[in-house]
Write a protein that holds these residues in place. Sequence first.
Motif, short mmCIF file in Angstrom:
data_model
loop_
_atom_site.label_atom_id
_atom_site.label_comp_id
_atom_site.label_asym_id
_atom_site.label_seq_id
_atom_site.Cartn_x
_atom_site.Cartn_y
_atom_site.Cartn_z
N VAL A 197 -19.27 28.63 7.72
CA VAL A 197 -18.18 28.81 6.54
C VAL A 197 -17.78 27.37 6.38
O VAL A 197 -16.88 26.75 7.04
N GLY A 198 -17.88 27.02 5.09
CA GLY A 198 -17.31 25.60 4.56
C GLY A 198 -15.86 25.72 4.06
O GLY A 198 -15.69 26.31 3.04
N LEU A 199 -14.91 25.06 4.56
CA LEU A 199 -13.78 24.88 4.23
C LEU A 199 -12.94 23.82 4.72
O LEU A 199 -13.35 23.09 6.00
N PRO A 200 -12.03 22.83 3.97
CA PRO A 200 -11.40 21.80 4.46
C PRO A 200 -10.44 22.04 5.85
O PRO A 200 -10.08 23.26 5.88
N ALA A 201 -10.35 21.17 6.42
CA ALA A 201 -9.33 21.17 7.75
C ALA A 201 -8.22 21.82 7.32
O ALA A 201 -7.34 22.55 8.07
N THR A 202 -7.32 21.23 6.25
CA THR A 202 -6.20 22.08 5.77
C THR A 202 -6.01 23.42 5.53
O THR A 202 -4.96 24.15 5.52
N ASP A 203 -7.23 24.16 5.29
CA ASP A 203 -7.42 25.65 5.13
C ASP A 203 -7.63 26.28 6.46
O ASP A 203 -7.91 27.55 6.45
N ILE A 204 -7.77 25.61 7.59
CA ILE A 204 -7.94 26.36 8.85
C ILE A 204 -7.26 27.38 9.11
O ILE A 204 -7.32 28.39 9.55
N TYR A 205 -5.75 26.92 9.26
CA TYR A 205 -4.71 27.77 9.82
C TYR A 205 -4.60 29.16 9.01
O TYR A 205 -4.67 30.31 9.54
N THR A 206 -4.45 29.08 7.86
CA THR A 206 -4.60 30.39 6.79
C THR A 206 -5.73 31.23 7.10
O THR A 206 -5.68 32.42 7.31
N SER A 207 -6.96 30.56 7.20
CA SER A 207 -8.32 31.38 7.14
C SER A 207 -8.32 31.91 8.41
O SER A 207 -8.68 33.15 8.49
N LYS A 216 -8.36 15.59 -3.67
CA LYS A 216 -8.83 16.85 -2.77
C LYS A 216 -9.67 16.11 -1.68
O LYS A 216 -10.24 14.87 -1.96
N PRO A 217 -9.69 16.55 -0.29
CA PRO A 217 -10.26 16.00 0.78
C PRO A 217 -12.07 15.90 0.30
O PRO A 217 -12.36 14.88 0.61
N SER A 218 -12.49 16.57 -0.69
CA SER A 218 -13.88 16.50 -0.89
C SER A 218 -14.22 15.41 -2.08
O SER A 218 -15.23 15.10 -2.39
N ASP A 219 -12.99 14.97 -2.88
CA ASP A 219 -13.16 14.35 -4.15
C ASP A 219 -12.70 12.61 -3.84
O ASP A 219 -12.84 12.17 -4.85
N THR A 220 -12.26 12.42 -2.59
CA THR A 220 -11.62 11.19 -2.38
C THR A 220 -12.40 9.89 -2.51
O THR A 220 -11.97 9.13 -3.12
N TYR A 221 -13.38 10.18 -2.22
CA TYR A 221 -14.48 8.94 -2.15
C TYR A 221 -14.73 8.77 -3.55
O TYR A 221 -14.54 7.43 -3.99
N ILE A 224 0.81 -1.11 0.14
CA ILE A 224 -0.06 0.07 -0.04
C ILE A 224 1.02 1.12 -0.10
O ILE A 224 1.65 1.40 0.92
N GLU A 225 0.67 2.31 -1.07
CA GLU A 225 1.53 3.17 -1.10
C GLU A 225 0.65 4.36 -0.49
O GLU A 225 -0.36 4.53 -1.12
N ASN A 226 1.06 4.90 0.75
CA ASN A 226 0.36 6.13 1.22
C ASN A 226 0.70 7.56 0.70
O ASN A 226 1.54 7.77 0.75
N PHE A 227 -0.65 7.99 0.63
CA PHE A 227 -0.54 9.49 0.10
C PHE A 227 -1.12 10.25 1.04
O PHE A 227 -2.55 10.65 0.88
N PRO A 228 -0.38 11.08 2.04
CA PRO A 228 -1.14 11.78 3.09
C PRO A 228 -1.33 13.10 2.57
O PRO A 228 -0.87 13.55 1.60
N GLY A 229 -2.14 14.15 3.40
CA GLY A 229 -1.94 15.43 3.13
C GLY A 229 -2.66 15.83 1.89
O GLY A 229 -2.30 17.15 1.40
N SER A 230 -3.63 15.18 1.19
CA SER A 230 -4.31 15.60 0.02
C SER A 230 -3.33 15.62 -0.88
O SER A 230 -3.49 16.51 -2.00
N ARG A 235 -2.73 23.17 14.04
CA ARG A 235 -2.05 24.36 14.78
C ARG A 235 -2.98 25.35 14.94
O ARG A 235 -2.57 26.67 15.29
N VAL A 236 -4.41 25.13 15.34
CA VAL A 236 -5.20 26.03 15.82
C VAL A 236 -4.81 26.55 17.08
O VAL A 236 -4.99 27.65 17.52
N ASN A 237 -4.21 25.94 17.92
CA ASN A 237 -3.42 26.58 19.34
C ASN A 237 -2.47 27.56 19.26
O ASN A 237 -2.22 28.40 20.16
#
Length: 342
Positions: free
Chosen positions: A190-200, A76-81, A66-72, A220-222
């Motif tokens: 506001v709808g956005l993936p978790a990967t965009d939380i920090y910059t938003s 895309k997070p919404s396109d994976t399924y 199994i080749e693992n590809f993390p971090g989108s 890194r919300v903290n």
Amino acid sequence: MLALSLVLPLSLTACSSGSEAKNGGADEVVVLRMSHFMPAPSAMNAEIFEPWAKKIEEESNGRIKIENFPGSTLTKPSDTYEAVVNGRVDIGIQLQGYTSGRFPLSQIAELPGLSNSGSQMSCLMQTLYDNGTIASEYEDSHVISLYGLGPGVLHSTKLIAKPDDMKGLRIRRPSAVAGDIIESMGAAPVGLPATDIYTSLQRGVIDGLSLPWDGVPIFRVNELVDNHTNIPLYSSSVVINMNKEKYDSLPPDLQKVIDDNSGMVFAKKVGEMLTEDDREALQAAKDAGSTIVDIPDPLNDPAWSGLLKQGTQKYLNSVNQNGVDADAVYEKVKAASEACKV
């Protein structure tokens, strides 16, 4: 004679290869590409997904890799399924809430008051799939497992102690269910993936977010927020699916390797880790001196219960409009939730 001596080994080799393919290719390595949105350094990737992939490889005697590809990095997070269904990747991991309206029955389990931990939510989701309550939503792929995260709580730049404090705030929501709940409080979801939380957060696009405790250090919300309202507003669910044709093409012994590491076995392991990660992240916020407001039972809290029930019914009504008896499903979900209490 010389020509015959050259042709005969080739013929035998060809026959051998054909026989091996017919028997499932005992020496052939099946490479499966797995895509998900969790960052590579996260505990979920390092302690769950990577070891799971390695265990599959070991138990298959190296015949599955199994080749693992993390971090989108692959989808895309919404396109994976759908990428898995269409065969663009072999295995995918996605929050159902990232695809609005795609899994309406599954998301009934995300409503307030149904789960208090990752362990309970993981058991709940897998139970609902196993007993057929939500199985129809996944008929286009082979489900490896369903699990759930700990309760989504509020993290904000402004302290939220009561529903009125949310009015006018822009709050990130991971799903339609969470959006209905947040909107019922007077905030703007506001709808956005978790990967965009920090910059938003950094740019002021959002004033806060709803997220389980374990996601606070991961995303890194903290670093940007030190006000936390520890209220179980909703829970998020996750599906791990595999391309159906790819699974069906595996010989029975390799299918068994996948199956032995799927279902409730996987869900319970993930749930236990998520519950512990939530506990550690909450304690870290306390140790850092963050302001934390505890509202452990909002459905029985006069200030919160009415609005939460309003948001719950709004979601059930939206599902009912599609010709599905969402209220009947809700009763089944509540029964499974009770059975999964830990």
